[in-house]
Design an enzyme around this catalytic site. Structure first.
Site, short mmCIF file in Angstrom:
data_model
loop_
_atom_site.label_atom_id
_atom_site.label_comp_id
_atom_site.label_asym_id
_atom_site.label_seq_id
_atom_site.Cartn_x
_atom_site.Cartn_y
_atom_site.Cartn_z
N HIS A 60 0.81 -1.21 0.00
CA HIS A 60 0.00 0.00 0.00
C HIS A 60 0.84 1.26 0.00
O HIS A 60 0.42 2.30 -0.50
CB HIS A 60 -1.02 -0.04 1.13
CG HIS A 60 -2.13 -0.97 0.78
ND1 HIS A 60 -2.13 -2.28 1.17
CD2 HIS A 60 -3.21 -0.79 -0.01
CE1 HIS A 60 -3.20 -2.86 0.65
NE2 HIS A 60 -3.87 -1.99 -0.06
N ARG A 98 -10.93 4.21 -1.58
CA ARG A 98 -10.43 3.40 -0.47
C ARG A 98 -10.76 4.12 0.84
O ARG A 98 -9.96 4.90 1.34
CB ARG A 98 -8.91 3.22 -0.59
CG ARG A 98 -8.47 2.28 -1.72
CD ARG A 98 -6.96 2.10 -1.70
NE ARG A 98 -6.53 0.94 -2.44
CZ ARG A 98 -6.04 0.96 -3.68
NH1 ARG A 98 -5.95 2.10 -4.33
NH2 ARG A 98 -5.65 -0.16 -4.26
N GLU A 140 -11.20 -10.70 -5.05
CA GLU A 140 -9.77 -10.63 -4.75
C GLU A 140 -9.28 -11.84 -3.96
O GLU A 140 -8.12 -11.91 -3.58
CB GLU A 140 -9.41 -9.32 -4.05
CG GLU A 140 -10.30 -8.89 -2.93
CD GLU A 140 -9.96 -7.50 -2.40
OE1 GLU A 140 -8.96 -6.90 -2.83
OE2 GLU A 140 -10.69 -7.03 -1.53
N ASN A 152 -4.47 -6.89 -7.07
CA ASN A 152 -3.35 -6.88 -6.11
C ASN A 152 -3.49 -8.03 -5.13
O ASN A 152 -2.54 -8.77 -4.87
CB ASN A 152 -3.33 -5.57 -5.32
CG ASN A 152 -3.34 -4.36 -6.21
OD1 ASN A 152 -2.93 -4.45 -7.36
ND2 ASN A 152 -3.81 -3.24 -5.71
N ASP A 153 -4.70 -8.16 -4.59
CA ASP A 153 -4.92 -9.25 -3.64
C ASP A 153 -5.17 -10.57 -4.34
O ASP A 153 -4.76 -11.62 -3.84
CB ASP A 153 -6.09 -8.91 -2.70
CG ASP A 153 -5.64 -8.02 -1.56
OD1 ASP A 153 -4.57 -8.31 -0.99
OD2 ASP A 153 -6.33 -7.03 -1.26
N ARG A 167 2.14 -9.55 -0.63
CA ARG A 167 2.42 -8.44 -1.55
C ARG A 167 3.30 -7.37 -0.94
O ARG A 167 3.84 -6.51 -1.65
CB ARG A 167 1.10 -7.83 -2.05
CG ARG A 167 0.26 -7.25 -0.94
CD ARG A 167 -1.16 -6.99 -1.40
NE ARG A 167 -1.37 -5.62 -1.81
CZ ARG A 167 -2.58 -5.06 -1.92
NH1 ARG A 167 -3.66 -5.78 -1.68
NH2 ARG A 167 -2.70 -3.82 -2.29
N CYS A 189 -9.80 -3.00 -10.57
CA CYS A 189 -9.36 -1.79 -9.86
C CYS A 189 -8.00 -2.00 -9.19
O CYS A 189 -7.51 -1.13 -8.49
CB CYS A 189 -10.39 -1.34 -8.84
SG CYS A 189 -10.68 -2.54 -7.54
C1 PEP Z 1 -6.68 -4.95 -4.83
O1 PEP Z 1 -6.49 -5.80 -3.96
O2 PEP Z 1 -6.36 -5.11 -6.03
C2 PEP Z 1 -7.30 -3.66 -4.48
C3 PEP Z 1 -7.64 -2.79 -5.41
O3 PEP Z 1 -7.46 -3.39 -3.16
P1 PEP Z 1 -6.26 -2.92 -2.22
O4 PEP Z 1 -5.06 -2.70 -3.08
O5 PEP Z 1 -6.69 -1.69 -1.52
O6 PEP Z 1 -6.12 -4.11 -1.31
MG MG Z 2 -7.45 -5.57 -2.05
#
Ligand code: PEP
Ligand code: MG
Length: 591
Positions: free
Chosen positions: A203, A310, A450, A473-474, A484, A521
């Site tokens: 993040h 977010r 995710e 991402n997740d 990650r 996203c």
């Molecule tokens: C993701 O996991 O791709 C996502 C957009 O949420 P975050 O990155 O806030 O976990």
């Molecule tokens: Mg996420």
């Protein structure tokens, strides 16, 4: 002498500036700039903390039992002496008055300087005195946090930023930065970031990207090798930091900086051009935002709505005091109003894992909470464990729907049992608003895909949800079992992994077949390397940092989905899809 430090490129471009080192500490240390009008007050805070610690040590000394070894009393004397020593007291004050650092940051910066000096000492006895300085500083930090906390208000930070204007550009160097601190820095003066730890989609990296400034993470030795005030070049494309570059290297990078400014200006001209592929498919390019204040920038960048707000960033940095319904409502309403009728997708709070409520970095979270926070009580799991808090957030989001088009997005859903609880909470939130006579309109409810379980049950999820948004991402983290935020396994974090591609393709195809909106996203959406691949999979909605919209739009405008779908067929079953995709693309271009 010039040296190079290698890490991972997470945010493109070139930054040139002087290093500002942010030390990590075992104590929760806030980092912010204080405005010129608050400097005296900040120095007084430091002095009050010093007096409090001196009194504390005196008391300890007086209360030492008679049988205590006399070394203990001698040690406390050393601590008292260190407390008043110029190298700590005067120098720390200097960080406040000259750099406008808050007292905690000033202390940890000075500790960093002293620790290096101790490390370089030949004499083993003197070297060991480093621990004493650390203990004294820690006592001071505790005293500061116990006392009245310096206000972290945006206006003071911007004032401080203005005070800096005209000086050298600054680059932040840290072992790790908590996402909450990153957000604070977002309104600040840094032109680049370097951290020792972190992965491409940690993040901290995401916030750096949202600021659209060059950043390198996972540069393991950076905060040890780089010194305060060193000149740095951050090459955010290659993932390299050049420390004290030679004049020739510096000139080369200044040239590249000018080139990328030109390129940016060129891309910006596409801002208000509709994103339509060569074969006529309209593509929706949405913005990811972290605060209502980002809304205007999203519009400015040409976003046709917000695909991911977010909301957790409203919950961070508050020392356990969570935002109430009205405060949240105002934030959501401000974002909705800023978007002038375009849709705003508000994700319910996603704290936990590398986004703790407290100001902690991913490393510290692991140290504090141990084990696998990514597999623990995060996102919707946390919300469902705090039903009152969850309903409060839902009421605030629903109320904002009276001001524009709002959609609710639920992070990390994996079980149908959770789905049931989510809709019950929504029904109760609506009933409570009815009772209170509060206005709201119909909002669409969506799920983030995710967790692999969610992708595999997409049909069942779509019986309940109006839309889905894929959090790559997740999804990558959980499909490949790669943390990650952990740079040690970052090389295994692979969006091109066939299992990831399979889950993406299946989710997009099924949602399209069922006529439900599906978007991506995660960071893949804003990475031009994947635009054509996602278009070939049938994706028509991308949500990303506003700064990425123009570059992705350029890709969309040049894409022909008929050719891309044919290219997609060539990579089915390939062991190395990335390479197969590249070769197929070359074939497409040469025909
Ligand atoms: C993701 O996991 O791709 C996502 C957009 O949420 P975050 O990155 O806030 O976990
Ligand atoms: Mg996420």
């Amino acid at each position: 002498m010039s040296i190079q430090v290698f890490g991972m490129p997470v945010s493109r471009g070139v930054a040139i500036g002087r290093a500002v080192l942010v030390a990590s500490s075992r104590v929760d240390v806030a980092h912010y700039f204080v405005g010129a009008d608050r400097i005296d007050q900040e120095v007084l805070r430091l002095r009050a903390a010093r007096d409090a610690v001196a009194a504390e040590i005196e008391l300890l000394k007086n209360e030492l039992p008679a049988e205590a070894p006399h070394e203990l009393a001698a040690l406390l004397d050393v601590h008292l002496m260190l407390l008043h020593d110029d190298t700590l007291a005067v120098a720390t004050k200097g960080w406040i008055t000259e750099r406008h650092y808050n007292a905690e940051w000033a202390l940890s910066a000075q500790l960093e300087v002293l620790a290096r000096q101790f490390d370089e000492m030949e004499d083993a006895y003197l070297r060991e005195r480093k621990a004493d300085v650390e203990q004294v500083v820690e006592r001071l930090l505790h005293a500061l946090t116990r006392g009245e906390r310096g206000a972290v208000d945006a206006s003071a930070v911007s004032q401080a930023a203005r005070d800096f204007a005209g000086e050298d550009p600054l680059v932040l160097v840290a072992s790790d930065v908590a996402p909450a601190d990153m957000l604070q820095f977002k309104r600040s003066v840094f032109t680049g970031f370097v951290t020792d730890v972190g992965g491409r989609t940690s993040h901290t990296a995401i916030v750096a990207r949202s600021m659209d400034i060059p950043a390198v993470v996972g540069a393991r030795e950076a905060s040890r090798l780089i010194r305060q005030d060193d000149w740095l070049v951050i090459d955010g494309d290659a993932g390299v930091v050049i420390v004290n570059p030679s004049p020739i290297v510096l000139e080369e990078y200044r040239f590249r900086q000018r080139q990328s400014d030109l390129e940016r200006a060129r891309l910006n001209r596409l801002r208000h051009t509709p994103a339509v592929t060569l074969d006529g498919h309209a593509v929706e390019l949405l913005a990811n935002i972290e605060s209502p204040g980002d809304g205007a920038g999203a519009l400015e960048a040409g976003a046709v709505g917000v695909g991911l707000f977010r909301s957790e960033f409203l919950f961070m940095n508050r020392a356990g005091d969570l935002p109430g319904e009205d405060e949240q409502f105002e934030a959501y309403r401000d974002a909705v109003v800023a978007l002038q009728g375009l849709p705003v997708t508000i994700r319910t709070v996603d704290v936990g894992a590398d986004k703790p409520l407290e100001r902690m970095s991913a490393q510290e979270v692991r140290r504090e909470h141990g084990l696998n926070p990514a597999l623990g009580l995060r996102a919707i799991r946390w919300s469902l464990s705090e039903p009152g808090m969850f309903r409060q957030q839902l009421r605030a989001i629903l109320r904002a729907s009276a001001y524009g088009k709002v959609r609710v997005l639920i992070p990390m859903v994996a079980h149908l049992g959770e789905v049931k609880l989510i809709f019950e909470a929504l029904a109760r939130a609506r009933a409570q608003l009815d009772e209170a006579g509060r206005a709201y309109t119909r909002v669409e409810v969506g799920a983030m895909i995710e967790v692999p379980a969610a992708a595999l049950m997409i049909d069942r999820f779509l019986r309940h949800f109006d839309f889905v948004s894929i959090g790559t991402n997740d999804l990558i983290q959980y499909t490949l079992a790669i943390d990650r935020a952990d740079e040690a396994v970052a090389h295994l974090y692979d969006p091109w992994h066939p299992a990831v591609l399979h889950l993406l393709q299946a989710t997009i195809t099924r949602a399209n077949q069922l006529g439900r909106s599906v978007s991506v996203c995660g960071e893949m959406a804003g990475d031009a390397v994947f635009t054509e691949l996602l278009l070939a999979m049938g994706l028509r909605s991308f949500s990303m940092h506003p700064a990425r919209i123009a570059a992705i739009k350029q890709r969309v405008l040049r894409a022909d989905t008929r050719l891309l779908v044919a290219q997609m067929e060539k990579i089915a079953g390939a062991d190395d899809p990335a390479e197969a995709w590249r070769q197929a693309a070359q074939g497409r271009v040469s025909h």
